[in-house]
Scaffold this active site. Structure first.
Site, mmCIF file in Angstrom:
data_model
loop_
_atom_site.group_PDB
_atom_site.id
_atom_site.type_symbol
_atom_site.label_atom_id
_atom_site.label_comp_id
_atom_site.label_asym_id
_atom_site.label_seq_id
_atom_site.Cartn_x
_atom_site.Cartn_y
_atom_site.Cartn_z
ATOM 1 N N HIS A 165 0.819 -1.129 -0.212
ATOM 2 C CA HIS A 165 -0.064 0.141 0.034
ATOM 3 C C HIS A 165 0.813 1.235 -0.098
ATOM 4 O O HIS A 165 0.284 2.274 0.186
ATOM 5 C CB HIS A 165 -0.927 -0.054 1.154
ATOM 6 C CG HIS A 165 -2.325 0.738 1.061
ATOM 7 N ND1 HIS A 165 -2.627 1.845 1.834
ATOM 8 C CD2 HIS A 165 -3.198 0.476 0.001
ATOM 9 C CE1 HIS A 165 -3.846 2.060 1.438
ATOM 10 N NE2 HIS A 165 -4.015 1.417 0.455
ATOM 11 N N LYS A 167 3.084 4.523 -1.262
ATOM 12 C CA LYS A 167 2.976 5.597 -2.359
ATOM 13 C C LYS A 167 4.174 6.512 -2.202
ATOM 14 O O LYS A 167 3.974 7.353 -1.766
ATOM 15 C CB LYS A 167 1.707 6.385 -2.166
ATOM 16 C CG LYS A 167 0.331 5.465 -2.593
ATOM 17 C CD LYS A 167 -0.428 5.292 -1.216
ATOM 18 C CE LYS A 167 -1.784 4.499 -1.378
ATOM 19 N NZ LYS A 167 -2.476 4.224 -0.082
ATOM 20 N N ASP A 172 16.954 9.472 -8.176
ATOM 21 C CA ASP A 172 18.292 9.859 -7.781
ATOM 22 C C ASP A 172 18.815 9.786 -6.255
ATOM 23 O O ASP A 172 19.577 10.551 -6.032
ATOM 24 C CB ASP A 172 18.722 11.151 -8.564
ATOM 25 C CG ASP A 172 18.637 11.287 -9.906
ATOM 26 O OD1 ASP A 172 18.817 10.102 -10.654
ATOM 27 O OD2 ASP A 172 18.555 12.269 -10.631
#
Length: 256
Positions: A165, A167, A172
């Site tokens: 779940h 996000k 870089d």
């Protein structure tokens, strides 16, 4: 020389030396700040919000025939709505388009065509990309993950009833970018400034245009390092979750 004059001259010398040291220290400090700013820039600290106000300018933007062109060019930035969906999506695209070495994405649901296009551009620039997602959401309607995998981008997911779940996106990151640079050049290069994008928002149009969500964008090294460690742990842990049979059925390339 009279004692009084000697002491006076000595005091003046000490005062002069002290003033010189103080001025030199101050000058060195400002030179250091200038050089650091030139090479690293000010630390990024930005928050993107979506809310009920996101809808205020949607009809006007999506009614334009040149929506895609405006999205890429940034012409929508003159929109006065701080929660503008086109502005929010384009801010993420700008960071992705500026990636030099690596992108690590952990995203529960990824259906945005515009962000997927930015990933394709990054892949064509030889940016090393890895994606972790949820096994059910990868196969959901509109998912961009399978398409990106078919291009050659590495994808992993857990074989579990538990949800992946997260996000967040690391661009870089110091550790991963360092690995990529070493593989490509065989020598140490200047460390890039990493960027972390994290929050509650799935990369979907529902998320950008219909929910109350947030994305924190930062170049803070401690935060980026913490997320890099967790991504690396998950990448290793999910290695055995993606069987060749399941990848073949989905038309996905081999795990990397």
């Amino acid at each position: 020389m009279p004692l009084a004059n000697y002491l006076e001259n000595r005091v003046l010398r000490y005062v002069a030396y002290g003033a010189l040291v103080a001025v030199s220290t101050e000058a060195a400090y400002y030179i250091f700040k200038f050089v650091r700013k030139q090479f690293n820039g000010e630390e990024i600290c930005e928050v993107i919000w979506t809310s009920e106000l996101t809808q205020a300018c949607l009809n006007g933007h999506y009614g334009q025939d040149n929506y895609r062109e405006d999205m890429r060019s940034g012409k929508h930035d003159n929109c006065t709505n701080h929660y503008c969906v086109k502005h929010n999506v384009n801010r993420l695209i700008e960071y992705i388009d500026n990636a030099k070495y690596s992108i690590d994405l952990a995203m529960y649901t990824f259906t945005s065509h515009d962000l997927a296009s930015a990933f394709k551009r990054a892949y064509k620039r030889n940016v090393a990309i890895r994606i972790i997602s949820d096994q059910e959401m990868i196969q959901s309607s509109g998912s961009q993950v399978v398409m990106l995998s078919q291009l050659g981008i590495s994808v992993r997911w857990p074989s579990s009833v538990l949800l992946m779940h997260h996000k967040f996106c690391i661009i870089d990151g110091e550790y991963r970018a360092g690995q990529v640079v070493d593989l490509k050049t065989g020598r140490q290069r200047a460390r890039p400034r990493g960027v972390l994008l994290t929050g509650s928002l799935n990369w979907t149009m529902q998320g950008f245009g219909g929910n109350w969500e947030n994305i924190l964008i930062t170049s803070n090294k401690k935060l980026i390092n913490a997320y890099e460690l967790e991504f690396a742990r998950l990448w290793k842990y999910f290695n055995n979750s993606v069987s060749m049979e399941r990848r073949s059925l989905m038309g996905m390339g081999p795990a990397k």
